[in-house]
Design a protein around this motif. Structure first.
Motif, PDB file in Angstrom:
ATOM      1  N   GLY A 234      -2.582  -8.168 -24.770  1.00  0.00           N
ATOM      2  CA  GLY A 234      -1.397  -7.722 -23.560  1.00  0.00           C
ATOM      3  C   GLY A 234      -1.198  -8.780 -22.602  1.00  0.00           C
ATOM      4  N   LEU A 235      -1.718 -10.044 -22.802  1.00  0.00           N
ATOM      5  CA  LEU A 235      -1.677 -11.084 -21.905  1.00  0.00           C
ATOM      6  C   LEU A 235      -0.791 -12.395 -22.134  1.00  0.00           C
ATOM      7  N   GLU A 236       0.522 -11.931 -22.827  1.00  0.00           N
ATOM      8  CA  GLU A 236       1.335 -12.825 -23.450  1.00  0.00           C
ATOM      9  C   GLU A 236       2.277 -13.512 -22.386  1.00  0.00           C
ATOM     10  N   ASP A 237       2.204 -12.582 -21.217  1.00  0.00           N
ATOM     11  CA  ASP A 237       2.920 -13.015 -20.042  1.00  0.00           C
ATOM     12  C   ASP A 237       2.109 -13.764 -18.874  1.00  0.00           C
ATOM     13  N   ARG A 238       0.967 -14.266 -19.306  1.00  0.00           N
ATOM     14  CA  ARG A 238      -0.124 -14.921 -18.644  1.00  0.00           C
ATOM     15  C   ARG A 238      -0.291 -16.142 -18.897  1.00  0.00           C
ATOM     16  N   LEU A 239       0.503 -16.630 -20.337  1.00  0.00           N
ATOM     17  CA  LEU A 239       0.440 -17.901 -20.993  1.00  0.00           C
ATOM     18  C   LEU A 239       1.347 -18.945 -20.269  1.00  0.00           C
ATOM     19  N   LEU A 240       0.839 -20.106 -20.186  1.00  0.00           N
ATOM     20  CA  LEU A 240       1.840 -21.317 -19.792  1.00  0.00           C
ATOM     21  C   LEU A 240       1.947 -22.167 -20.998  1.00  0.00           C
ATOM     22  N   VAL A 241       2.951 -22.470 -21.564  1.00  0.00           N
ATOM     23  CA  VAL A 241       3.035 -23.319 -22.615  1.00  0.00           C
ATOM     24  C   VAL A 241       3.744 -24.795 -22.338  1.00  0.00           C
ATOM     25  N   TYR A 242       3.265 -25.918 -22.668  1.00  0.00           N
ATOM     26  CA  TYR A 242       3.726 -27.169 -22.298  1.00  0.00           C
ATOM     27  C   TYR A 242       3.639 -28.059 -23.521  1.00  0.00           C
TER      28      TYR A 242
ATOM     29  N   GLY B 260      -0.779 -18.797 -33.354  1.00  0.00           N
ATOM     30  CA  GLY B 260      -2.118 -18.297 -33.312  1.00  0.00           C
ATOM     31  C   GLY B 260      -2.588 -18.019 -32.153  1.00  0.00           C
ATOM     32  N   VAL B 261      -2.202 -18.884 -31.244  1.00  0.00           N
ATOM     33  CA  VAL B 261      -2.573 -18.683 -29.692  1.00  0.00           C
ATOM     34  C   VAL B 261      -1.699 -17.385 -29.150  1.00  0.00           C
ATOM     35  N   LEU B 262      -0.350 -17.513 -29.412  1.00  0.00           N
ATOM     36  CA  LEU B 262       0.299 -16.154 -29.117  1.00  0.00           C
ATOM     37  C   LEU B 262      -0.341 -14.874 -29.522  1.00  0.00           C
ATOM     38  N   ARG B 263      -0.738 -14.908 -30.841  1.00  0.00           N
ATOM     39  CA  ARG B 263      -1.052 -13.659 -31.424  1.00  0.00           C
ATOM     40  C   ARG B 263      -2.497 -13.103 -30.460  1.00  0.00           C
ATOM     41  N   ALA B 264      -3.578 -14.375 -30.188  1.00  0.00           N
ATOM     42  CA  ALA B 264      -4.634 -13.701 -29.487  1.00  0.00           C
ATOM     43  C   ALA B 264      -4.340 -13.243 -28.225  1.00  0.00           C
ATOM     44  N   MET B 265      -3.261 -13.661 -27.542  1.00  0.00           N
ATOM     45  CA  MET B 265      -2.791 -13.568 -26.110  1.00  0.00           C
ATOM     46  C   MET B 265      -2.234 -11.807 -26.517  1.00  0.00           C
ATOM     47  N   LYS B 266      -1.241 -11.841 -27.511  1.00  0.00           N
ATOM     48  CA  LYS B 266      -0.771 -10.492 -27.453  1.00  0.00           C
ATOM     49  C   LYS B 266      -1.655  -9.198 -27.701  1.00  0.00           C
TER      50      LYS B 266
ATOM     51  N   LEU C 184      -9.828 -20.323 -31.556  1.00  0.00           N
ATOM     52  CA  LEU C 184      -9.913 -21.416 -30.313  1.00  0.00           C
ATOM     53  C   LEU C 184      -9.603 -20.227 -28.955  1.00  0.00           C
ATOM     54  N   THR C 185      -8.391 -19.741 -29.094  1.00  0.00           N
ATOM     55  CA  THR C 185      -8.006 -19.007 -27.897  1.00  0.00           C
ATOM     56  C   THR C 185      -8.886 -17.795 -27.715  1.00  0.00           C
ATOM     57  N   LYS C 186      -9.170 -17.316 -28.545  1.00  0.00           N
ATOM     58  CA  LYS C 186     -10.181 -15.918 -28.399  1.00  0.00           C
ATOM     59  C   LYS C 186     -11.514 -16.138 -27.592  1.00  0.00           C
ATOM     60  N   ALA C 187     -11.717 -17.854 -28.108  1.00  0.00           N
ATOM     61  CA  ALA C 187     -13.137 -17.958 -27.280  1.00  0.00           C
ATOM     62  C   ALA C 187     -12.961 -18.073 -25.804  1.00  0.00           C
ATOM     63  N   LEU C 188     -11.897 -18.231 -25.384  1.00  0.00           N
ATOM     64  CA  LEU C 188     -11.514 -18.295 -24.018  1.00  0.00           C
ATOM     65  C   LEU C 188     -11.381 -17.059 -23.362  1.00  0.00           C
TER      66      LEU C 188
ATOM     67  N   ALA D 178      -4.345 -28.841 -46.256  1.00  0.00           N
ATOM     68  CA  ALA D 178      -4.153 -28.571 -44.838  1.00  0.00           C
ATOM     69  C   ALA D 178      -5.103 -27.568 -44.495  1.00  0.00           C
ATOM     70  N   GLU D 179      -4.927 -27.346 -42.959  1.00  0.00           N
ATOM     71  CA  GLU D 179      -5.820 -26.497 -42.346  1.00  0.00           C
ATOM     72  C   GLU D 179      -5.096 -25.118 -42.015  1.00  0.00           C
ATOM     73  N   ASP D 180      -6.107 -24.007 -42.079  1.00  0.00           N
ATOM     74  CA  ASP D 180      -5.641 -22.788 -41.706  1.00  0.00           C
ATOM     75  C   ASP D 180      -5.123 -22.462 -40.002  1.00  0.00           C
ATOM     76  N   ASN D 181      -3.948 -23.406 -39.672  1.00  0.00           N
ATOM     77  CA  ASN D 181      -3.607 -23.631 -38.281  1.00  0.00           C
ATOM     78  C   ASN D 181      -3.562 -22.599 -37.480  1.00  0.00           C
ATOM     79  N   ALA D 182      -2.872 -21.470 -37.968  1.00  0.00           N
ATOM     80  CA  ALA D 182      -2.661 -20.257 -36.951  1.00  0.00           C
ATOM     81  C   ALA D 182      -3.837 -19.535 -36.815  1.00  0.00           C
ATOM     82  N   GLN D 183      -4.836 -19.219 -37.635  1.00  0.00           N
ATOM     83  CA  GLN D 183      -6.032 -18.669 -37.609  1.00  0.00           C
ATOM     84  C   GLN D 183      -7.112 -19.472 -36.846  1.00  0.00           C
TER      85      GLN D 183
END
Length: 335
Positions: free
Chosen positions: A212-220, A203-209, A173-177, A163-168
């Motif tokens: 301090g931007l977890e409340d700026r994330l939209l999840v679909y 992994g996305v949530l960790r980068a946002m947290k 990927l999120t950190k690049a943005l 498998a892949e290291d999905n979380a990291q």
């Protein structure tokens, strides 16, 4: 016209059926002269050995079942090609099945493959079948998991995993943005009942947290499908405060994201930046897309899975613990 039998071949070559069997299976000594007579008889009678009889005699079918969520997805086909390039030269054939992300269909396919006596099963699970898969492995059926982990009870036997290291990877990927100033990000996630959906979102949530931007994330939830990516963009564009970037957590959903952004006349990345978990070929067609993507290696994963399969089928000595091969990938950008 009736098919020739091994007895007819033996009579034509003036040898016993056991001698014909030794020639066909390359087992035991047979003189060159006798071999020539046997092969001559086989050619004359157009004899075709029975694959069923051969599998019963050798206790092998030389078939490996491959169950993936979507056999048309280039990612899973890349894995399958890698497996085939390893096991094919050893005489094994792959039997492909698509579960369509349905646990019920996956359960039926697993039972079918077991009844067909395949020598091993490669599985990218759709979830919900841990007990059934554990029972298969406990019965002695080699099972190699690819791409997705299996959530099992403590009593279930451990399984091999590639498998892949999905979380990291999703974190990077999120950190690049984030590093390019995006703070309002829409994420198109897959099914959370499977490990890839859960781990990538983590992994996305960790980068946002971290910012301090977890409340700026939209999840679909895009269900790992192209249509899911399309619907996600439609949802994001209806927001009063639109995201300035989208991170899509598999290649199918990313394709849908790009399609809908182009249909809406938005510039990538001028109006909306995109980061994709996995390369999307359509991204090459965009003008100056600035598309971020995770450079996956499905073929290499398939090669590793194929090596593990051969060791398990041959019952070679392996580690006390199951094989656990985790691939780490690099974030790249199409310029």
């Amino acid at each position: 016209m009736s098919k020739a039998t091994i007895k007819q071949v033996a009579a034509e070559a003036e040898v016993s059926t056991a001698t014909v069997s030794r020639v066909l299976n390359e087992s035991g000594y047979v003189s060159p002269e006798v071999k020539e007579r046997v092969f001559g008889a086989i050619a004359k009678l157009n004899y075709q050995p029975s694959a069923i009889a051969r599998s019963l005699k050798q206790d092998k079918t030389f078939m490996i079942g491959v169950v993936v969520p979507d056999i048309s997805n280039p990612y899973f086909m890349g894995i399958s090609r890698g497996i085939e390039d390893v096991v094919g030269p050893e005489g094994f054939q792959l039997l492909f099945c698509s579960s369509d992300e349905s646990p019920e269909k996956e359960a039926r396919l697993l039972q079918l493959l077991y009844e067909k006596r395949v020598d091993a099963i490669v599985l990218a699970t759709s979830g919900g079948n841990a007990a059934r898969i554990g029972a298969l492995a406990a019965s002695g059926q080699p099972v190699v998991l690819v791409d997705r982990r299996l959530e099992t009870d403590e009593d279930a036997p451990p399984l091999d995993l590639v498998a892949e290291d999905n979380a990291q990877s999703a974190y990077e990927l999120t950190k690049a943005l984030l590093d390019r100033g995006h703070i309002r990000i829409g994420v198109v996630n897959g099914l959370t009942r499977v490990s890839t959906g859960r781990e990538r979102l983590e992994g996305v949530l960790r980068a946002m947290k971290e910012r301090g931007l977890e409340d700026r994330l939209l999840v679909y939830s895009g269900d790992f499908s192209t249509d899911g990516g399309v619907r996600a963009v439609q949802r994001f564009l209806r927001e009063k405060e639109r995201p300035t970037a989208v991170v899509s957590l598999n290649n199918r959903m990313s394709h849908g994201v790009l399609l809908e952004l182009v249909r809406c006349g938005l510039r990538i990345p001028g109006d909306m930046a995109v980061a994709s978990y996995g390369e999307v070929e359509a991204g090459q067609l965009l003008k100056e897309p600035g598309l971020f993507y995770l450079d996956q290696a499905p073929y290499d994963m398939g090669l590793k899975a194929g090596e593990i399969l051969l060791r398990r089928i041959r019952k070679e000595d392996g580690p006390a613990e199951p094989f656990n091969e985790i691939f780490h990938h690099e974030v790249k950008q199409i310029r």
